[in-house]
Design a protein around this motif. Structure first.
Motif, short mmCIF file in Angstrom:
data_model
loop_
_atom_site.label_atom_id
_atom_site.label_comp_id
_atom_site.label_asym_id
_atom_site.label_seq_id
_atom_site.Cartn_x
_atom_site.Cartn_y
_atom_site.Cartn_z
N ALA B 150 0.95 -1.22 -0.11
CA ALA B 150 0.05 -0.05 -0.06
C ALA B 150 0.99 1.19 0.17
CB ALA B 150 -0.98 -0.06 1.32
N GLN B 151 1.87 1.21 0.69
CA GLN B 151 2.82 2.28 0.79
C GLN B 151 3.55 2.74 -0.70
OE1 GLN B 151 4.60 0.67 4.39
NE2 GLN B 151 4.57 2.96 5.18
N SER B 155 3.10 5.57 -3.78
CA SER B 155 4.39 6.54 -4.13
C SER B 155 4.45 6.80 -5.52
CB SER B 155 5.69 6.27 -3.48
OG SER B 155 5.78 4.98 -4.08
N GLY B 156 3.58 6.40 -6.42
CA GLY B 156 3.53 6.55 -7.84
C GLY B 156 3.99 5.41 -8.58
N VAL B 157 4.46 4.43 -7.96
CA VAL B 157 4.86 3.16 -8.81
C VAL B 157 3.69 2.48 -9.32
CG1 VAL B 157 5.70 0.60 -8.31
CG2 VAL B 157 7.08 2.65 -7.42
N THR B 158 3.71 1.95 -10.59
CA THR B 158 2.52 1.56 -11.43
C THR B 158 2.50 0.09 -11.41
OG1 THR B 158 3.85 1.80 -13.49
CG2 THR B 158 2.21 3.48 -12.94
N GLY B 159 3.31 -0.58 -10.99
CA GLY B 159 3.41 -2.15 -10.99
C GLY B 159 4.12 -2.70 -9.94
N ILE B 160 3.47 -3.87 -9.40
CA ILE B 160 4.23 -4.45 -8.11
C ILE B 160 4.28 -5.86 -8.55
CG2 ILE B 160 4.10 -5.09 -5.78
CD1 ILE B 160 2.90 -2.39 -5.22
N LEU B 161 5.42 -6.43 -8.23
CA LEU B 161 5.73 -7.93 -8.49
C LEU B 161 5.77 -8.58 -7.17
CD1 LEU B 161 6.12 -10.01 -10.74
CD2 LEU B 161 8.48 -9.74 -10.59
N ASN B 162 4.91 -9.37 -6.72
CA ASN B 162 4.66 -9.67 -5.24
C ASN B 162 5.22 -11.15 -5.18
OD1 ASN B 162 4.14 -9.98 -2.66
ND2 ASN B 162 2.11 -10.73 -3.08
N PHE B 163 6.15 -11.26 -4.63
CA PHE B 163 7.05 -12.74 -4.33
C PHE B 163 6.45 -13.18 -2.78
CE2 PHE B 163 9.82 -11.61 -7.82
CZ PHE B 163 9.99 -12.83 -8.30
N ALA B 164 5.92 -12.33 -2.00
CA ALA B 164 5.52 -12.74 -0.60
C ALA B 164 4.36 -13.98 -0.93
CB ALA B 164 5.18 -11.56 0.05
N PRO B 165 4.35 -14.88 0.01
CA PRO B 165 3.45 -16.22 -0.23
C PRO B 165 2.02 -15.45 0.41
CG PRO B 165 5.03 -16.67 1.55
CD PRO B 165 5.52 -15.43 0.90
N ASN B 169 -4.36 -7.87 -2.88
CA ASN B 169 -5.57 -6.91 -3.52
C ASN B 169 -5.45 -5.61 -3.17
OD1 ASN B 169 -6.85 -9.08 -5.13
ND2 ASN B 169 -7.43 -9.98 -3.08
N LEU B 170 -4.67 -4.95 -4.18
CA LEU B 170 -4.84 -3.40 -3.71
C LEU B 170 -5.81 -2.42 -4.72
CD1 LEU B 170 -0.93 -2.58 -3.79
CD2 LEU B 170 -2.52 -2.94 -2.02
N PRO B 171 -6.62 -1.53 -4.09
CA PRO B 171 -7.36 -0.84 -4.94
C PRO B 171 -6.54 0.37 -5.78
CG PRO B 171 -7.18 0.06 -2.60
CD PRO B 171 -6.27 -1.13 -2.73
N GLY B 172 -7.08 1.06 -6.45
CA GLY B 172 -6.53 1.89 -7.33
C GLY B 172 -5.77 1.49 -8.62
N PRO B 173 -5.05 2.31 -9.16
CA PRO B 173 -4.29 2.14 -10.44
C PRO B 173 -3.30 1.39 -10.56
CG PRO B 173 -3.66 4.63 -9.56
CD PRO B 173 -4.64 3.75 -8.50
N VAL B 174 -2.52 0.77 -9.32
CA VAL B 174 -1.50 0.01 -9.42
C VAL B 174 -1.86 -1.43 -9.98
CG1 VAL B 174 -1.54 -0.76 -7.13
CG2 VAL B 174 0.81 -0.40 -8.26
N THR B 175 -0.93 -2.06 -10.81
CA THR B 175 -1.03 -3.37 -11.27
C THR B 175 -0.29 -4.48 -10.45
OG1 THR B 175 -1.39 -2.47 -13.54
CG2 THR B 175 -0.90 -4.88 -13.34
N VAL B 176 -0.76 -5.40 -10.04
CA VAL B 176 0.02 -6.22 -9.18
C VAL B 176 -0.11 -7.70 -9.67
CG1 VAL B 176 -0.11 -7.54 -6.76
CG2 VAL B 176 -0.80 -5.08 -6.84
N SER B 177 1.34 -8.16 -9.89
CA SER B 177 1.41 -9.62 -10.20
C SER B 177 1.92 -10.44 -8.90
CB SER B 177 2.33 -9.91 -11.23
OG SER B 177 1.72 -9.24 -12.58
N ASN B 178 0.95 -11.38 -8.73
CA ASN B 178 1.33 -12.38 -7.55
C ASN B 178 2.36 -13.48 -8.23
OD1 ASN B 178 0.07 -11.11 -5.06
ND2 ASN B 178 -1.61 -11.25 -6.55
N VAL B 179 3.71 -13.69 -7.52
CA VAL B 179 4.18 -14.83 -8.10
C VAL B 179 3.98 -16.03 -7.09
CG1 VAL B 179 6.70 -15.80 -8.38
CG2 VAL B 179 6.10 -13.31 -8.91
N ASP B 180 3.64 -17.13 -7.44
CA ASP B 180 3.46 -18.36 -6.75
C ASP B 180 4.54 -19.35 -7.14
OD1 ASP B 180 2.58 -20.47 -5.29
OD2 ASP B 180 0.57 -20.09 -5.70
N LEU B 181 5.56 -19.51 -6.19
CA LEU B 181 6.60 -20.30 -6.68
C LEU B 181 6.15 -21.81 -6.85
CD1 LEU B 181 9.54 -18.57 -5.05
CD2 LEU B 181 8.99 -18.43 -7.51
#
Lengths: 199, 199
Positions: B150-151, B155-165, B169-181
């Motif tokens: 959320a932080q 701050s204006g970043v447009t994409g987050i690649l999430n490695f945390a297991p 689900n973030l609201p707003g304009p940021v795109t999130v990809s969840n990596v599931d190893l």
């Protein structure tokens, strides 16, 4: 099938005993006919007017994926990536149990990480046989991946998950999956570009 | 598209200037009509009697994926996984440049890893703005992922690649990809089971 599995597990966690193909499709961005086709491929396990019973669906998908029973796994390479993978919560949650860890670095051998002792890689064949290990996760530097994988394959392990950023092509009966973490970043960049185009 | 890209890059590395849809399909386990359909979706760039010019195909796919130009990336979380990702050779090879790294641990802040200084996460908005960073790789423990993401999003970043297991689900304009190893291990187990069935 992994994506279906995750979504249906989430439904169970949220307390939903059943799900229909329409809702499952909406959650996964698929049409309901696509969902019925995908799941129908493996047999008839929907109920008219109910949809799918979540637990039954999870059990069936796990059976199909081969993860209906625990898989003993060995980790080879205990650098940063290996140690991160040792602590990766998702593996044990889905039935993968890391039973042994290996490295060649004398500084690491003998250390315990999350309850797993790091053994000398020269003991790999013996320990793998004793523990009945079938899968190996390879997390060594790229320049060691090919030779290390060949040694792993020679000791009866049937599957290797290769995290080294190099493509392995092993002959013989061992199955290799090459993990390419860059694909995840590429897909994110692609999604960001698409998202911008829509605004 | 990433898989096509990798395969065609491999052809270039092996010195092949062109490739046709049949060979590309064979290498990727697809029919040639599937290859023509997939690539045709993005415009006509095959040549009758020649197939595809590899370099042109690579450039075009990179353009489509949005990786035709470098993406400045920030890493958030410099534990084992974060440090492994900092050293992951594949990222820079495909145009992703890690420009800054962050943690909250005073023991890590100020250290340099592969030429990148670890900064205090409180400086994230300032550094991201200065460096023009658009994507963030999130490699923090699962219980910190939601608040940290959320932080980052604020701050204006447009994409987050999430490695945390954990699924973000973030609201707003940021795109999130969840990596599931774990999906990679599941697919390996599935392939091993299929392979055994064939013997």
């Amino acid at each position: 099938m992994s994506l279906y599995l995750r979504q249906v597990e989430r439904e169970i966690a949220e307390g939903n005993p059943t799900i229909n193909s329409r809702r499952l499709g909406q959650l996964l961005g698929l049409s309901d006919s696509q969902v019925r086709r995908d799941l129908g491929w493996f047999g008839q396990f929907g109920y008219r007017g109910i949809g799918y019973r979540c637990q039954e669906l999870v059990d069936r998908i796990r059976e199909i994926l081969g993860t209906g029973r625990p898989w003993p796994v060995a980790l080879v390479g205990c650098g940063h990536l290996g140690q991160a993978l040792l602590g990766y919560a998702g593996f044990s949650r889905q039935g993968f149990a890391v039973r042994a860890a290996f490295d060649r670095d004398p500084q690491l051998i003998g250390q315990h990480i999350r309850g797993i002792r790091i053994s000398d890689f020269s003991e790999f064949p013996e320990i793998v046989g004793r523990e009945g290990i079938e899968l190996a996760i390879l997390a060594v530097p790229a320049d060691q991946a090919e030779t290390t994988a060949a040694q792993i394959a020679g000791s009866g392990v049937t599957g290797i998950l290769n995290f080294a950023p190099t493509l392995l092509n092993l002959p013989g009966p061992v199955t290799v999956s090459n993990v390419d973490l860059t694909i995840e970043l590429e897909q994110l960049a692609f999604a960001v570009v698409q998202h911008r185009g829509k605004r």
